[in-house]
Design an enzyme around this catalytic site. Structure first.
Site, short mmCIF file in Angstrom:
data_model
loop_
_atom_site.label_atom_id
_atom_site.label_comp_id
_atom_site.label_asym_id
_atom_site.label_seq_id
_atom_site.Cartn_x
_atom_site.Cartn_y
_atom_site.Cartn_z
N ASN A 99 -40.08 52.80 -100.18
CA ASN A 99 -38.93 53.15 -99.35
C ASN A 99 -39.26 54.32 -98.44
OD1 ASN A 99 -37.25 52.26 -102.23
ND2 ASN A 99 -36.88 51.18 -100.32
N GLY B 264 -33.23 46.84 -107.89
CA GLY B 264 -33.44 45.48 -107.43
C GLY B 264 -33.19 45.30 -105.95
N ASP C 199 -32.14 58.06 -107.99
CA ASP C 199 -31.72 58.34 -106.62
C ASP C 199 -30.19 58.26 -106.51
OD1 ASP C 199 -32.23 59.14 -104.02
OD2 ASP C 199 -32.40 57.10 -103.25
#
Length: 385
Positions: free
Chosen positions: A226, A256, A280
């Site tokens: 990410n 997911g 997160d």
């Protein structure tokens, strides 16, 4: 004095009931005295755990807030709410967190660090511990800003670093930055000298820059895949270079959505010793909100995943151990999943420690007991005491 037998200890390598089972001796005060591998030819007497796992509680190195609190916007009046949140995290199986401060103004950053500094001095049983903060920014790439407010980005320099952390160096455990930015080398060296871990994240670094930054002192990757280039057959990117290096820890959001489950399985096969889970989680963690205000923006929540109104992923409201459960289902490897949420983050913070050091001498109330339902391949946990 009592003995637990047929216990599994989480391990990053493939789970099988034929693997090593342990006998664990507990003293009269419920402290762990020893861990010893069981020998099949010797019959042992004790409390039979029938292959259940014993693990430490989770450690979350990337969590942005909860119960409406954002770690980038703390003030001293919020200390009671912060303690309430830490109590909730303990009930959610988390022993400690690194409160994560995303890119924000210098004033907000320093005020939040002052609140965290005071809160860290207070200890309480059955409450998650505040580790040093995780500064996710402001030395980040405009090309991979994610949900950060780029107005608070700046180029790395010793002066910019000092304006933000001077006087709070001992309150910081980790800094995420983009090593391709000019001035990053001297900042990485300075953070290493201070004993602060440096992580690559929100970065457009190519393979050459990644290799150089790992050699310079970057030791981990923030939320792998990410806010960074992905794997490519002509340019491995940050994750590929980290795997090739072999000694770089990689944080993973296991909801997911941030990373597809099939890619998680591939990553596990390639770098199981390097992965650790993070939540997160954002400030709506622990609330029933479907949307909430983040600075001047709205964040929308759907099944635990947070997005800005343009669809940009912003984080989650899922617990670390929910990610652990999902990881176990995807990989069919519960031992690895438990390890990634509970033991691996400890290795990030305390490299070189053996597995027994995270167990022996500690109270059983700090540990979790995990059971696997083989029909649904779902993990369940409870306090080990």
């Amino acid at each position: 004095m009592r003995n637990l037998i047929n216990v599994q200890i989480p391990d990053p390598h493939f789970f099988s009931l034929k693997e090593k089972l342990w006998s664990i001796q507990i003293d009269e005060n419920d402290h762990i005295l020893s861990l010893n591998p069981m020998q099949s030819e010797i019959s042992e007497i004790g409390e039979d755990w029938a292959g259940d796992w014993l693990s430490p509680r989770g450690i979350d190195l990337q969590i942005n807030g909860g119960l409406g609190l954002a770690f980038t916007d703390l003030d001293f009046k919020q200390l009671p709410k912060l303690n309430e949140f830490l109590n909730l995290l303990w009930r959610d199986g988390i022993e400690a967190i690194s409160p994560t401060l995303v890119s924000c103004s210098i004033e907000s950053l320093r005020r939040s660090l002052a609140v965290i500094q005071l809160a860290r001095k207070e200890t309480c049983i059955n409450r998650s511990k505040l580790l040093g903060a995780h500064l996710e920014g402001p030395f980040l790439s405009m090309n991979y800003q994610g949900a950060h407010n780029h107005n608070h980005f700046c180029l790395p320099s010793l002066s910019a670093l000092d304006k933000r952390i001077n006087g709070f160096e001992r309150e910081i455990a980790l800094v995420t930055m983009a090593p391709e930015l000019p001035g990053s080398s001297e900042v990485i060296k300075r953070l290493n000298d201070l004993g602060i871990l440096v992580s690559l994240g929100h970065s457009s670094a190519n393979s050459n820059i990644c290799r150089s930054s790992f050699d310079l002192g970057i030791s981990m990757i923030t939320h792998a895949f990410n806010a960074m280039p992905g794997l490519h057959h002509r340019d491995p990117g940050p994750v590929g270079e980290a795997i090739s290096h072999g000694q770089i820890s990689m944080g993973l959001i296991a909801d997911g959505i941030h990373v597809h489950p099939n890619m998680v399985i591939i990553l596990q096969k390639l770098a199981r010793d390097s992965l650790f889970l993070v939540s997160d989680a954002l400030s709506p963690y622990g609330l029933e909100a479907k949307q909430y205000q983040w600075d001047q923006r709205l964040v929308f929540i759907d099944e635990g995943v947070c997005r800005l109104d343009d669809g940009t992923l912003a984080g989650t409201t899922l617990s670390l151990l929910e990610g652990c459960k999902r990881l176990a289902k995807w990989t069919k490897d519960p031992s690895f999943a438990i390890w990634a949420a509970t033991v691996s983050p400890r290795h990030v913070l305390e490299k070189g420690k053996g597995i027994k050091e995270f167990f022996v001498g500690h109270s059983l109330e700090k540990f979790l007991r995990w059971n696997l339902n083989f029909d649904s391949y779902s993990l369940n946990w409870k306090s080990a005491k």
